[in-house]
Design an enzyme around this catalytic site. Structure first.
Site, mmCIF file in Angstrom:
data_model
loop_
_atom_site.group_PDB
_atom_site.id
_atom_site.type_symbol
_atom_site.label_atom_id
_atom_site.label_comp_id
_atom_site.label_asym_id
_atom_site.label_seq_id
_atom_site.Cartn_x
_atom_site.Cartn_y
_atom_site.Cartn_z
ATOM 1 N N LYS A 184 -1.932 -5.358 -10.582
ATOM 2 C CA LYS A 184 -3.318 -5.803 -10.423
ATOM 3 C C LYS A 184 -4.297 -4.808 -11.037
ATOM 4 O O LYS A 184 -4.024 -3.607 -11.086
ATOM 5 C CB LYS A 184 -3.655 -5.936 -8.923
ATOM 6 C CG LYS A 184 -3.153 -7.180 -8.258
ATOM 7 C CD LYS A 184 -3.456 -7.177 -6.773
ATOM 8 C CE LYS A 184 -4.949 -7.192 -6.496
ATOM 9 N NZ LYS A 184 -5.236 -7.312 -5.043
ATOM 10 N N LYS A 198 0.829 -1.215 0.000
ATOM 11 C CA LYS A 198 0.000 0.000 0.000
ATOM 12 C C LYS A 198 0.859 1.259 0.000
ATOM 13 O O LYS A 198 0.503 2.276 -0.589
ATOM 14 C CB LYS A 198 -0.937 -0.001 1.212
ATOM 15 C CG LYS A 198 -2.055 -1.027 1.149
ATOM 16 C CD LYS A 198 -2.881 -0.995 2.424
ATOM 17 C CE LYS A 198 -3.919 -2.109 2.449
ATOM 18 N NZ LYS A 198 -4.960 -1.942 1.440
ATOM 19 N N LYS A 211 -9.217 -0.011 -9.065
ATOM 20 C CA LYS A 211 -10.126 1.120 -9.256
ATOM 21 C C LYS A 211 -9.371 2.439 -9.312
ATOM 22 O O LYS A 211 -9.832 3.408 -9.893
ATOM 23 C CB LYS A 211 -11.141 1.171 -8.106
ATOM 24 C CG LYS A 211 -11.943 -0.091 -7.935
ATOM 25 C CD LYS A 211 -12.614 -0.121 -6.581
ATOM 26 C CE LYS A 211 -13.159 -1.505 -6.280
ATOM 27 N NZ LYS A 211 -13.637 -1.651 -4.910
#
Length: 369
Positions: A233, A142, A236
């Site tokens: 990946k 992250k 969004k």
């Protein structure tokens, strides 16, 4: 309230850590999973979670409980605007139902509506070491830092919010507040499930055996990658929105995005090689997951394909057909917020009935009740 069959399943589930099937559950099992309400649901979310929830509901024996919903407390680590999070919660529930998850066959709710999650989280925080959290890899992903990064490094510590580091402890509380026997997750979350089992064992050793050790159900879908950059990946938050297919995309949009998908310079038969042909392998994974076939079967089925255009046209056809009715239902549901509120209100009551009983017993063991 626990049934005797559930108690039996809890004892039995602690003997095996991982299950590679979305079926063959023991009667009395309790299956739990949440998704973050962080915007429109894309193809990776659908194939990695929601389709699996639907398939699980088809296979569970009578007496099995399934609890699904939104991890809206977890989404706060991204500090969304209030109005955005509010709308995203509705969108997530609409997408879950539109994906075929029948709210009559499961408990569907928002994590934040069950305060017992947060209370158990604090109890678990007090028995979880910083070292264990430091070994987790997801918080490093992250923050876009290397796997070798250390929370004790001053620079890393300065940019790491406590919620991002402690995310897996709340996840453990989410699962264990229901004494879930099975948790379907992708491979990227399996490390967090190991920590969940470790926290359960620490609690059981410290205060007395109470928690089952939940089994990981590794979902069969391979990681779905960004269409425009198969090195990462599908997401969004990708700046290039042509990289993601969304549940509510129309047929023309889906066709346009697949037309732009990155493949390679190799023509001829389709092969599955994520290392040398990641773009083609990603398309094969998508078709494989939608059709519930192995990668090997899918490659064999695609023996007629001789160029990238044929492959892209075919995957477009497969995805459009899969999403056609789901997209229509999603659009109807998102405009019926009263119905979604009713579903989640009922789900909250069902979830709290389990969670409040378990938390009381935990507090008695700890000395808080």
């Amino acid at each position: 309230m626990y049934k005797s069959t559930l108690k039996h399943a809890l004892r039995k589930s602690s003997t095996v850590a991982t299950v590679n099937s979305l079926s063959n559950f023991e009667a009395g099992s309790r299956i739990f999973s949440l998704i973050q309400p962080t915007g429109a649901v894309h193809l990776g979310n659908y194939l990695g979670a929601l389709k699996n929830w639907k398939d699980i509901l088809k296979n569970v024996p009578e007496g099995t409980e399934c609890l699904f919903g939104t991890a809206d407390l977890h989404s706060l680590t991204q500090t969304p605007k209030a109005e955005t999070l509010h709308e995203n919660r509705y969108g997530a529930i609409a997408a879950i139902i539109a994906s075929g998850v029948d709210p009559k066959k499961c408990t569907l709710f928002h994590q934040s509506s069950v305060p017992e999650h947060a209370e158990l989280y604090w109890i678990f925080t007090c028995i979880t070491s910083i070292g264990a959290l430091n070994r987790m890899t997801q918080w490093k992903l992250k923050l876009l830092v290397s796997d070798a990064s250390d929370i004790f490094d001053e620079k890393v510590m300065g940019q790491t919010k406590a919620g991002v580091l402690q995310y897996p402890v709340l996840q453990a509380a989410d699962i264990l507040i229901y004494n879930a026997t099975h948790v379907p997750v992708g491979e990227d979350q399996s490390q967090h499930l190991e920590l969940t089992r470790s926290i359960a064992q620490t609690f059981n050793h410290t205060y007395g055996k109470y928690f089952t050790l939940p089994r990981t159900i590794l979902t069969p879908t391979k990681k779905i990658l960004a269409l425009r950059n198969p090195a990462k990946k599908m997401s969004k938050s990708d700046a290039d929105q042509s990289s993601s297919i969304y549940l509510n995309d129309d047929a023309a949009t889906i066709a346009r995005k697949f037309k732009k998908a990155v493949t390679d310079s190799i023509q001829g038969p389709v092969t599955f090689d994520p290392e040398t042909r990641p773009g083609v392998a990603n398309i094969v994974s998508i078709i494989s997951a939608i059709q519930d076939k192995s990668v090997e079967e899918t490659v064999s089925d695609l023996s007629w394909v001789q160029n990238h255009k044929q492959l892209k046209d075919y995957v477009t056809e497969v995805v459009v057909e899969e999403f056609k009715d789901k997209s229509d239902l999603y659009n109807r549901l998102i405009n019926d917020k009263a119905y979604i509120d009713e579903i989640c209100s009922n789900g909250k009551e069902q979830a709290r009935e389990i969670a409040s009983k378990n938390l009381l017993e935990v507090k008695q063991l700890v000395g808080l009740a």
